[in-house]
Design a protein around this motif. Structure first.
Motif, PDB file in Angstrom:
ATOM      1  N   ASP A   9       0.827  -1.208   0.000  1.00 10.08           N
ATOM      2  CA  ASP A   9       0.000   0.000   0.000  1.00 10.08           C
ATOM      3  C   ASP A   9       0.859   1.256   0.000  1.00 10.08           C
ATOM      4  OD1 ASP A   9      -2.210  -1.628   0.038  1.00 10.08           O
ATOM      5  OD2 ASP A   9      -2.623  -1.342   2.178  1.00 10.08           O
ATOM      6  N   SER A  10       1.965   1.229   0.728  1.00  7.15           N
ATOM      7  CA  SER A  10       2.855   2.390   0.789  1.00  7.15           C
ATOM      8  C   SER A  10       3.480   2.675  -0.573  1.00  7.15           C
ATOM      9  CB  SER A  10       3.959   2.170   1.819  1.00  7.15           C
ATOM     10  OG  SER A  10       3.404   2.039   3.101  1.00  7.15           O
ATOM     11  N   ILE A  11       3.930   1.642  -1.249  1.00  6.30           N
ATOM     12  CA  ILE A  11       4.508   1.825  -2.584  1.00  6.30           C
ATOM     13  C   ILE A  11       3.456   2.344  -3.548  1.00  6.30           C
ATOM     14  CG2 ILE A  11       5.459   0.598  -4.588  1.00  6.30           C
ATOM     15  CD1 ILE A  11       6.973  -1.165  -2.583  1.00  6.30           C
ATOM     16  N   GLY A  12       2.277   1.781  -3.489  1.00  3.13           N
ATOM     17  CA  GLY A  12       1.196   2.241  -4.357  1.00  3.13           C
ATOM     18  C   GLY A  12       0.847   3.698  -4.111  1.00  3.13           C
ATOM     19  N   ASN A  13       0.784   4.100  -2.843  1.00  2.00           N
ATOM     20  CA  ASN A  13       0.482   5.497  -2.512  1.00  2.00           C
ATOM     21  C   ASN A  13       1.598   6.429  -2.966  1.00  2.00           C
ATOM     22  OD1 ASN A  13      -1.984   4.875  -1.353  1.00  2.00           O
ATOM     23  ND2 ASN A  13      -1.119   4.652   0.697  1.00  2.00           N
ATOM     24  N   PHE A  14       2.856   6.015  -2.774  1.00  2.00           N
ATOM     25  CA  PHE A  14       3.978   6.840  -3.213  1.00  2.00           C
ATOM     26  C   PHE A  14       3.938   7.057  -4.714  1.00  2.00           C
ATOM     27  CE2 PHE A  14       8.218   7.094  -5.081  1.00  2.00           C
ATOM     28  CZ  PHE A  14       8.661   8.277  -4.499  1.00  2.00           C
ATOM     29  N   VAL A  15       3.685   6.008  -5.468  1.00  2.00           N
ATOM     30  CA  VAL A  15       3.639   6.116  -6.925  1.00  2.00           C
ATOM     31  C   VAL A  15       2.513   7.055  -7.344  1.00  2.00           C
ATOM     32  CG1 VAL A  15       3.125   4.831  -9.051  1.00  2.00           C
ATOM     33  CG2 VAL A  15       4.757   3.920  -7.401  1.00  2.00           C
ATOM     34  N   LEU A  76       6.772   4.668 -14.522  1.00  2.00           N
ATOM     35  CA  LEU A  76       6.537   4.730 -13.084  1.00  2.00           C
ATOM     36  C   LEU A  76       5.302   3.921 -12.708  1.00  2.00           C
ATOM     37  CD1 LEU A  76       7.523   5.954 -10.427  1.00  2.00           C
ATOM     38  CD2 LEU A  76       6.041   7.903 -10.877  1.00  2.00           C
ATOM     39  N   GLN A  77       4.257   4.015 -13.496  1.00  2.00           N
ATOM     40  CA  GLN A  77       3.057   3.219 -13.230  1.00  2.00           C
ATOM     41  C   GLN A  77       3.347   1.725 -13.352  1.00  2.00           C
ATOM     42  OE1 GLN A  77       0.248   4.925 -16.022  1.00  2.00           O
ATOM     43  NE2 GLN A  77      -0.818   5.970 -14.365  1.00  2.00           N
ATOM     44  N   ALA A  78       4.105   1.339 -14.359  1.00  2.00           N
ATOM     45  CA  ALA A  78       4.416  -0.077 -14.562  1.00  2.00           C
ATOM     46  C   ALA A  78       5.271  -0.626 -13.434  1.00  2.00           C
ATOM     47  CB  ALA A  78       5.114  -0.268 -15.905  1.00  2.00           C
ATOM     48  N   VAL A  79       6.316   0.112 -13.071  1.00  2.00           N
ATOM     49  CA  VAL A  79       7.195  -0.348 -11.994  1.00  2.00           C
ATOM     50  C   VAL A  79       6.458  -0.353 -10.668  1.00  2.00           C
ATOM     51  CG1 VAL A  79       9.262   0.250 -10.679  1.00  2.00           C
ATOM     52  CG2 VAL A  79       9.315   0.310 -13.174  1.00  2.00           C
ATOM     53  N   GLY A  80       5.693   0.696 -10.420  1.00  2.00           N
ATOM     54  CA  GLY A  80       4.918   0.742  -9.172  1.00  2.00           C
ATOM     55  C   GLY A  80       3.912  -0.378  -9.087  1.00  2.00           C
ATOM     56  N   GLY A  81       3.265  -0.682 -10.193  1.00  2.00           N
ATOM     57  CA  GLY A  81       2.304  -1.788 -10.208  1.00  2.00           C
ATOM     58  C   GLY A  81       2.987  -3.126 -10.015  1.00  2.00           C
ATOM     59  N   ALA A  82       4.129  -3.303 -10.654  1.00  2.00           N
ATOM     60  CA  ALA A  82       4.859  -4.575 -10.519  1.00  2.00           C
ATOM     61  C   ALA A  82       5.394  -4.768  -9.096  1.00  2.00           C
ATOM     62  CB  ALA A  82       5.990  -4.639 -11.530  1.00  2.00           C
ATOM     63  N   LEU A  83       5.969  -3.711  -8.552  1.00  2.00           N
ATOM     64  CA  LEU A  83       6.502  -3.811  -7.184  1.00  2.00           C
ATOM     65  C   LEU A  83       5.384  -3.939  -6.162  1.00  2.00           C
ATOM     66  CD1 LEU A  83       9.381  -1.182  -7.177  1.00  2.00           C
ATOM     67  CD2 LEU A  83       9.599  -3.657  -7.163  1.00  2.00           C
ATOM     68  N   GLY A  84       4.335  -3.200  -6.389  1.00  2.00           N
ATOM     69  CA  GLY A  84       3.227  -3.222  -5.439  1.00  2.00           C
ATOM     70  C   GLY A  84       2.495  -4.545  -5.404  1.00  2.00           C
TER      71      GLY A  84
END
Length: 88
Positions: A9-15, A76-84
């Motif tokens: 959730d934190s990574i998703g919010n940061f992105v 950024l959306q792709a990396v954030g989605g993959a990491l999240g």
């Protein structure tokens, strides 16, 4: 809520917040003569320009239009989605 979900959730919010900052920075670049816009850009530029400059270094402007922010936001959306979605 366990630690993995909190990190996701934190990574998703940061992105999401960073994408909003990028969009605001891009929109404010259209109003360079307004004093209020320059004050906000003075705050946003040190936060967003290092990331955008990375893409500007290898994506040249086409006809005076800088397309690098579009690529930067998509990545950024792709990396954030993959990491999240794959953490733990």
């Amino acid at each position: 809520m366990d630690g993995a979900q909190l990190l996701q959730d934190s990574i998703g919010n940061f992105v999401q917040i960073y994408i909003i900052l990028l969009i605001v920075r891009i929109l404010l670049s259209w109003f360079q003569t307004a004093d209020w816009a320059m004050q906000v850009m003075g705050f946003l530029a040190p936060v967003t320009d290092p990331y955008l400059n990375f893409f500007r270094s290898f994506i040249p402007p086409l006809g005076g239009i800088d397309l690098s922010p579009i690529v930067a936001i998509f990545l950024l959306q792709a990396v954030g989605g993959a990491l999240g979605s794959t953490i733990f």
